[in-house]
Design a protein around this motif. Structure first.
Motif, PDB file in Angstrom:
ATOM      1  N   ILE A 109     -15.210  -4.416 118.299  1.00 40.96           N
ATOM      2  CA  ILE A 109     -13.907  -4.385 119.198  1.00 40.96           C
ATOM      3  C   ILE A 109     -14.198  -5.223 120.432  1.00 40.96           C
ATOM      4  O   ILE A 109     -13.331  -6.071 120.393  1.00 40.96           O
ATOM      5  N   LYS A 112     -14.329  -9.008 119.446  1.00 41.45           N
ATOM      6  CA  LYS A 112     -13.051  -9.726 119.193  1.00 41.45           C
ATOM      7  C   LYS A 112     -12.375 -10.040 120.444  1.00 41.45           C
ATOM      8  O   LYS A 112     -11.819 -11.142 120.392  1.00 41.45           O
ATOM      9  N   SER A 116     -11.971 -14.085 121.307  1.00 40.07           N
ATOM     10  CA  SER A 116     -10.439 -14.372 121.482  1.00 40.07           C
ATOM     11  C   SER A 116     -10.090 -15.098 122.869  1.00 40.07           C
ATOM     12  O   SER A 116      -9.421 -15.913 122.885  1.00 40.07           O
ATOM     13  N   VAL A 122      -8.591 -14.408 116.142  1.00 39.54           N
ATOM     14  CA  VAL A 122      -8.896 -13.210 115.565  1.00 39.54           C
ATOM     15  C   VAL A 122      -7.756 -12.539 114.626  1.00 39.54           C
ATOM     16  O   VAL A 122      -6.646 -12.721 114.858  1.00 39.54           O
ATOM     17  N   LEU A 123      -8.081 -11.381 113.855  1.00 34.67           N
ATOM     18  CA  LEU A 123      -7.098 -10.621 113.318  1.00 34.67           C
ATOM     19  C   LEU A 123      -6.500  -9.515 114.094  1.00 34.67           C
ATOM     20  O   LEU A 123      -7.300  -8.698 114.775  1.00 34.67           O
ATOM     21  N   ASP A 124      -5.471  -9.482 114.190  1.00 29.64           N
ATOM     22  CA  ASP A 124      -4.749  -8.459 114.989  1.00 29.64           C
ATOM     23  C   ASP A 124      -3.381  -7.760 114.465  1.00 29.64           C
ATOM     24  O   ASP A 124      -3.067  -8.386 113.347  1.00 29.64           O
ATOM     25  N   ASP A 126      -2.057  -3.593 113.299  1.00 28.87           N
ATOM     26  CA  ASP A 126      -2.432  -2.485 112.342  1.00 28.87           C
ATOM     27  C   ASP A 126      -1.332  -1.603 112.021  1.00 28.87           C
ATOM     28  O   ASP A 126      -0.994  -0.392 111.714  1.00 28.87           O
ATOM     29  N   LEU A 131      -4.451  -1.979 105.061  1.00 33.03           N
ATOM     30  CA  LEU A 131      -5.411  -2.195 106.125  1.00 33.03           C
ATOM     31  C   LEU A 131      -6.673  -1.896 105.909  1.00 33.03           C
ATOM     32  O   LEU A 131      -7.099  -1.425 104.686  1.00 33.03           O
ATOM     33  N   THR A 175      -9.033  -0.391 112.782  1.00 26.16           N
ATOM     34  CA  THR A 175      -8.556  -1.247 111.748  1.00 26.16           C
ATOM     35  C   THR A 175      -7.912  -2.653 111.922  1.00 26.16           C
ATOM     36  O   THR A 175      -7.664  -2.996 113.156  1.00 26.16           O
ATOM     37  N   GLU A 176      -7.923  -3.284 110.772  1.00 22.13           N
ATOM     38  CA  GLU A 176      -7.310  -4.527 111.032  1.00 22.13           C
ATOM     39  C   GLU A 176      -6.479  -4.847 109.758  1.00 22.13           C
ATOM     40  O   GLU A 176      -6.825  -4.358 108.599  1.00 22.13           O
ATOM     41  N   TYR A 178      -5.740  -6.326 106.192  1.00 25.99           N
ATOM     42  CA  TYR A 178      -6.645  -6.640 104.952  1.00 25.99           C
ATOM     43  C   TYR A 178      -6.025  -8.010 104.276  1.00 25.99           C
ATOM     44  O   TYR A 178      -4.845  -7.808 103.891  1.00 25.99           O
TER      45      TYR A 178
END
Length: 624
Positions: A109, A112, A116, A122-124, A126, A131, A175-176, A178
């Motif tokens: 966490i 990222k 960033s 980054v993947l953002d 949720d 997920l 979570t991020e 999927y």
């Protein structure tokens, strides 16, 4: 300069580090929990410890043995900032990045947020499914779950947190989004103490099971020059955010032309050999040199050629990748152009205490097609008996047209698993079964205490053949053969005849093509190696053991493992799909669920108890 180095690890990575130390003239120290591990014999000295997670015991082992440096390998304490601090506080040299960098990148966490801020994408988000749940403190696929519907989220979060807590001592998960069809591409970096950072090429690690890699290659095939350049740029930026020193890997998801940061592993990666092959670098030697204060040259060498690595695991892909245990009766994959980094050898006992990986097999060629062909041939020629492994799956992957064409993504294995593990053309295994049967017949006749002059496979009803029944890979083969005119013959396989037989060597003729099989007797069965690979045949008893009759509704252990949770008690009402027992083996957890609605008639599973594969853990009475 480092004089004596302790490796705080075991198996193949310990042996690999020792190899570089010998080349550099550095004395080596092994630590061990089992004295029979091959890496113990390869070190100059060794010290017993209770656990590879006991940092204090490892530091004490370094003190007692006179080591002045510690290399953590990967796994265990390799990304534990507290351990790295303790090593340096004890006056020892730490072969790895600074503890602050480990801490910064160890929390996914926080990592990222750091990258960033440096402009790395980054993947953002949720709020949309599917997920991916991930453990904040770990890796290796542990604590990860894919959630496709809102109703699955709460139990998946609980399961992921429990597994993360067991594996890493920290149950924090996040979570991020999927991206099931993205590629997993990573970039190798090296940083020295003088502020210089090398980007040492990229690797594709998309072929995965349980979010854990099983095939890796360098360079990543099929990337546009723009995407490759962006990956290298972002990897450098991530390393610079923490002033990175030593070897590390920055991992990304690549979705078409889009790139997203996944994590940074602050250690040597399992798949580092493919980068070594194409760069002609010894990454462990450079780890040691950097720890000694040596400066990196201005630029890393340009990559050349192609390398592919497969991970050989003690697991059954056709049974949900259930871990397998037992003794390796034979093991060998040496071949021209192929490197084998193994933690086992013939005679090794494989248990459930550690990761299921037995070895890494790596090929190198002038191009990708050549490297794949070399590796596929090495797997075909390799000899392995005594354990169920993913060898067949690896061979199927290397032969797959999508893989060969470079069309890979993280969902490739899931899409093709049924085809890769299904009942393929079984003519090769049937020929091996024939070789097992006739070889066993000759061996039995040769060892007969009475009637030794009776020919092998002879019977007093000449119109009927003898039959030996074997089991191989879940399939039974009832092989017929007979002695006629002093020769062993078989009508079991049309077009296949027996040319010659000894107790350990059988030559068959398959429609004019001569093939040789090596046969070794094993507990009434046989280990056979022929042109198509290795096969283990277990003898099927003529009479069934009455104990094999199980009560209806029995819930069996799908793998040998430790019971870590029992969710029911005798008399509880359960519905199909309800969790009953959770097993843990080789660092992975598996939940066993009720197959039908019913009442729990009995529970034999107990938390903390080690169970064998096939053991009855509970019985559910469905009333039918």
């Amino acid at each position: 300069m480092i004089r004596k180095l302790l490796v705080a690890n075991r198996a193949e990575i310990a042996r690999r580090i020792f190899r570089t130390c010998r080349a550099l003239g550095i004395e080596t120290v092994a630590v061990f929990a089992e004295e029979t591990d091959p890496h113990v014999r390869e070190a100059d000295t060794a010290v017993g410890i209770g656990s590879f997670l006991d940092g204090a015991a490892i530091i004490e082992a370094a003190r007692r043995s006179g080591a002045d440096a510690i290399h953590p390998g990967y796994g265990f304490l390799s990304e534990n900032a507290e351990f790295a601090h303790a090593v340096t506080a004890a006056g020892l040299i730490w072969i790895g990045p600074a503890p602050d960098a480990i801490e910064a990148m160890g929390d996914k966490i926080r990592a990222k947020k750091l990258v960033s801020a440096a402009g790395v994408p980054v993947l953002d988000g949720d709020d949309a499914f599917p997920l991916l749940i991930k453990a904040a403190a770990g890796g290796g696929g542990r604590g990860m779950r894919v959630v496709t519907e809102p109703g699955e989220l709460r139990p998946a979060l609980a399961a992921a947190a429990a597994e993360a807590r067991s594996a890493f001592g920290d149950g924090t998960v996040f979570t991020e989004p999927y991206l099931p069809n993205a590629r997993h591409v990573e970039v190798q970096v090296l940083g020295d103490r003088h502020g210089r950072i090398w980007v040492v090429g990229d690797r594709d690690c998309s072929v995965q099971r349980r979010h854990q890699k099983i095939v890796e290659e360098a360079p990543a095939p099929g990337l546009s020059s723009e995407v490759r350049a962006a990956l290298h740029r972002h990897a450098r930026a991530a390393a610079e955010t923490v002033g990175y020193q030593n070897a590390g890997t920055v991992e990304f998801l690549v979705d078409g032309e889009r790139i997203f940061f996944l994590e940074m592993n602050t250690r040597l990666q399992v798949e580092h050999p493919v980068t070594e092959a194409v760069s002609d670098l010894d990454l462990v030697a450079w780890q040691i040199a950097i720890a000694e204060g040596r400066e990196l040259p201005a630029e890393p060498p340009a990559p050349a050629g192609h390398a592919v690595e497969v991970r050989l695991y003690a697991e059954d892909p056709a049974a949900g990748f259930a871990p397998q245990t037992g003794r390796l009766r034979a093991f060998g994959f040496e071949a021209p152009g192929v490197r084998v980094d193994s933690g086992v050898e013939a005679g090794s006992e494989v248990g459930v205490r550690y990761d299921a990986m037995l070895a890494k097999i790596i090929s190198y060629g002038p191009d990708r097609a050549s490297a794949i062909r070399l590796l596929a041939d090495a797997l075909r020629r390799g000899v392995l008996h005594g354990l169920t492994t993913n060898l067949g799956l690896l061979r199927a992957i290397l032969a797959d047209e999508d893989f060969v064409a470079g069309r890979v993504d993280t969902a490739l294995l899931e899409r093709k698993l049924a085809a890769w593990t299904g009942e393929s053309e079984d003519h090769p295994v049937r020929k091996a079964a024939l070789a097992a049967a006739v070889g066993s017949a000759v061996r039995t006749a040769a060892s007969a205490g009475v009637q030794a002059r009776i020919p092998a496979a002879w019977r007093n009803v000449p119109s009927r053949e003898r039959v030996r029944t074997y089991r191989c890979g879940g399939t039974e083969y009832a092989v017929g053969y007979a002695s006629r005119g002093g020769r062993i013959e078989s009508s079991w396989l049309p077009g296949v005849s027996v040319l010659s037989v000894t107790a350990d060597r059988v030559v068959l003729d398959d429609h004019g093509v001569r093939e040789t099989y090596r046969v070794t007797a094993v507990d009434g069965g046989a280990d056979v190696h022929g042109p198509s690979g290795s096969y283990d045949f277990q003898a099927v008893p003529i009479f069934q053991d009455p104990a094999a009759n199980l009560a209806a509704g029995s819930l069996l252990a799908s793998m040998p493992g430790l019971v870590v949770a029992v969710h029911v008690s005798e008399g509880d009402q359960v519905a199909a799909g309800d969790p009953i027992v959770v097993l843990e083996a080789m660092k992975m957890q598996q939940t066993l669920s009720a197959s039908a609605d019913g009442v729990v008639a009995s529970v034999t599973a107990e938390v903390g108890r080690q169970v064998a594969a096939g053991e009855v853990l509970a019985v559910i009475d469905s009333g039918s």
